[in-house]
Design an enzyme around this catalytic site. Structure first.
Site, PDB file in Angstrom:
ATOM      1  N   ARG A 201       0.807  -1.226   0.000  1.00  0.00           N
ATOM      2  CA  ARG A 201       0.000   0.000   0.000  1.00  0.00           C
ATOM      3  C   ARG A 201       0.838   1.274   0.000  1.00  0.00           C
ATOM      4  O   ARG A 201       0.393   2.324   0.458  1.00  0.00           O
ATOM      5  CB  ARG A 201      -0.969   0.021   1.200  1.00  0.00           C
ATOM      6  CG  ARG A 201      -1.923  -1.145   1.250  1.00  0.00           C
ATOM      7  CD  ARG A 201      -2.913  -1.148   0.106  1.00  0.00           C
ATOM      8  NE  ARG A 201      -3.811  -2.277   0.194  1.00  0.00           N
ATOM      9  CZ  ARG A 201      -3.613  -3.462  -0.386  1.00  0.00           C
ATOM     10  NH1 ARG A 201      -2.535  -3.658  -1.138  1.00  0.00           N
ATOM     11  NH2 ARG A 201      -4.477  -4.454  -0.245  1.00  0.00           N
TER      12      ARG A 201
ATOM     13  N   SER B 248     -11.300   0.378   3.993  1.00  0.00           N
ATOM     14  CA  SER B 248     -10.392   0.120   5.112  1.00  0.00           C
ATOM     15  C   SER B 248      -9.695   1.405   5.542  1.00  0.00           C
ATOM     16  O   SER B 248      -9.044   2.066   4.736  1.00  0.00           O
ATOM     17  CB  SER B 248      -9.348  -0.930   4.718  1.00  0.00           C
ATOM     18  OG  SER B 248      -9.962  -2.167   4.452  1.00  0.00           O
TER      19      SER B 248
ATOM     20  N   GLU C 188      -4.541   4.042   6.010  1.00  0.00           N
ATOM     21  CA  GLU C 188      -4.597   3.763   4.574  1.00  0.00           C
ATOM     22  C   GLU C 188      -5.282   4.904   3.849  1.00  0.00           C
ATOM     23  O   GLU C 188      -5.043   5.135   2.671  1.00  0.00           O
ATOM     24  CB  GLU C 188      -5.347   2.440   4.318  1.00  0.00           C
ATOM     25  CG  GLU C 188      -5.277   1.970   2.886  1.00  0.00           C
ATOM     26  CD  GLU C 188      -5.722   0.532   2.724  1.00  0.00           C
ATOM     27  OE1 GLU C 188      -6.335   0.229   1.683  1.00  0.00           O
ATOM     28  OE2 GLU C 188      -5.460  -0.294   3.611  1.00  0.00           O
TER      29      GLU C 188
END
EC number: 1.3.1.98
Length: 297
Positions: A169, A223, A293
């Protein structure tokens, strides 16, 4: 405001309109350039006006503070694409504003595999490239060949997947988001393989069904935290006893604790308070610092 600017500027734009959380403050100017020339002109104008410029995608992992942003926020909207076949393989060039999931479905229907894992993935190609989006056994880093970028608001360049220095990520682009004129993803080139359209469609239907079962209803940014190594952020937040905790109209989901849901009137401050609460409780109980995130402006 110069009338010659080739892209429309929207003053005092509520960023709740451009975030899947449906929350957040206003920005001084909002714009949606659709070509490299429009993006270059906008960057030059922002520099002339001494206004900070932030590029965003489709707002699926974005939250702007209630106090707003005194500058320019722009979402690149170019959606052209081109497929170049090489027998049993192919390369597809896709502009950054194209929807990731919709493009994956179109290619699968044509019998091209490589992006089917992105079924149901919110957001556009550009955001997926910046954040190394991934799910269901696939990720951008595994299929991207190179990305077309606008650097310093004026220089169009191509960076290979190796130049982007992908990790989980993360990318070098994500680390440059706070530059005065941050890099803008204009397009990406992806590697594909020929596949059976029926089999690809079946897999994507299965992914869509599983995603629907796991995804809480309501306005969210997916998320909130990255999964720490060897564990899951949702499991840790649930184990900390935070499922269903509510501040204002924002709630840590009772279905998946790594989701924060806006039940209609949540402020950015409510969501941020839940983020801080989850971080604090998980750190106190498990010694793990959760990493965001989502992007906070």
């Amino acid at each position: 405001m110069p009338v010659a600017l080739p892209v429309t500027l929207y003053p005092d734009e509520p960023m709740a309109r451009h975030s899947s959380w449906r929350a957040g403050g206003t920005v001084r100017y909002y714009a949606e350039p659709a070509t490299p020339d429009e993006a270059i002109a906008l960057a030059a104008w922002a520099r002339e006006q001494q206004l900070p410029l932030i590029w965003i995608g489709r707002g699926t992992n974005l939250l702007v503070h209630d106090k707003g942003f005194d500058g320019v926020i722009a979402a690149y909207r170019g959606q052209r694409w081109e497929l170049i076949e090489h027998g049993e393989t192919a390369e597809v060039w896709i502009e950054a504003g194209a929807p990731m999931a919709g493009t994956a479905r179109r290619l699968a229907a044509m019998g091209w595999a490589g992006l089917e894992w992105a079924e149901g993935l919110p957001g556009a190609v550009g955001g997926a490239i910046v954040g190394n989006a991934g799910c269901y056994g696939g990720s951008v880093a595994e299929v991207l060949i190179a990305a077309d970028l606008l650097l310093n608001g004026s220089e169009c360049v191509e960076w290979s997947v190796h130049d982007l220095a992908y990790t989980y990520r993360e990318s070098v682009l994500k680390q440059l988001l706070h530059a005065d004129i941050p890099p803008l993803v204009l397009a990406g080139r992806f590697r594909l393989q020929r596949g059976d359209p029926a089999a690809l469609t079946a897999r994507m239907k299965a992914i869509a069904a599983e995603r629907k079962q796991k995804t809480p209803a309501g306005s969210s940014c997916g998320s909130v935290f990255k999964n720490p190594a060897g564990d899951f952020a949702g499991r840790l937040i649930e184990a900390a006893g935070l499922k269903g905790v509510r501040i204002g109209d924002a709630e840590i989901s009772t279905l998946h604790a790594n989701y924060i849901i806006n039940h209609g009137q949540a402020r950015a401050a409510d969501i941020l308070a839940l983020i801080d609460l989850a971080r604090t409780k998980v750190a106190e109980q498990f010694g793990i610092t959760l990493q965001l995130e989502v992007r906070i402006i």
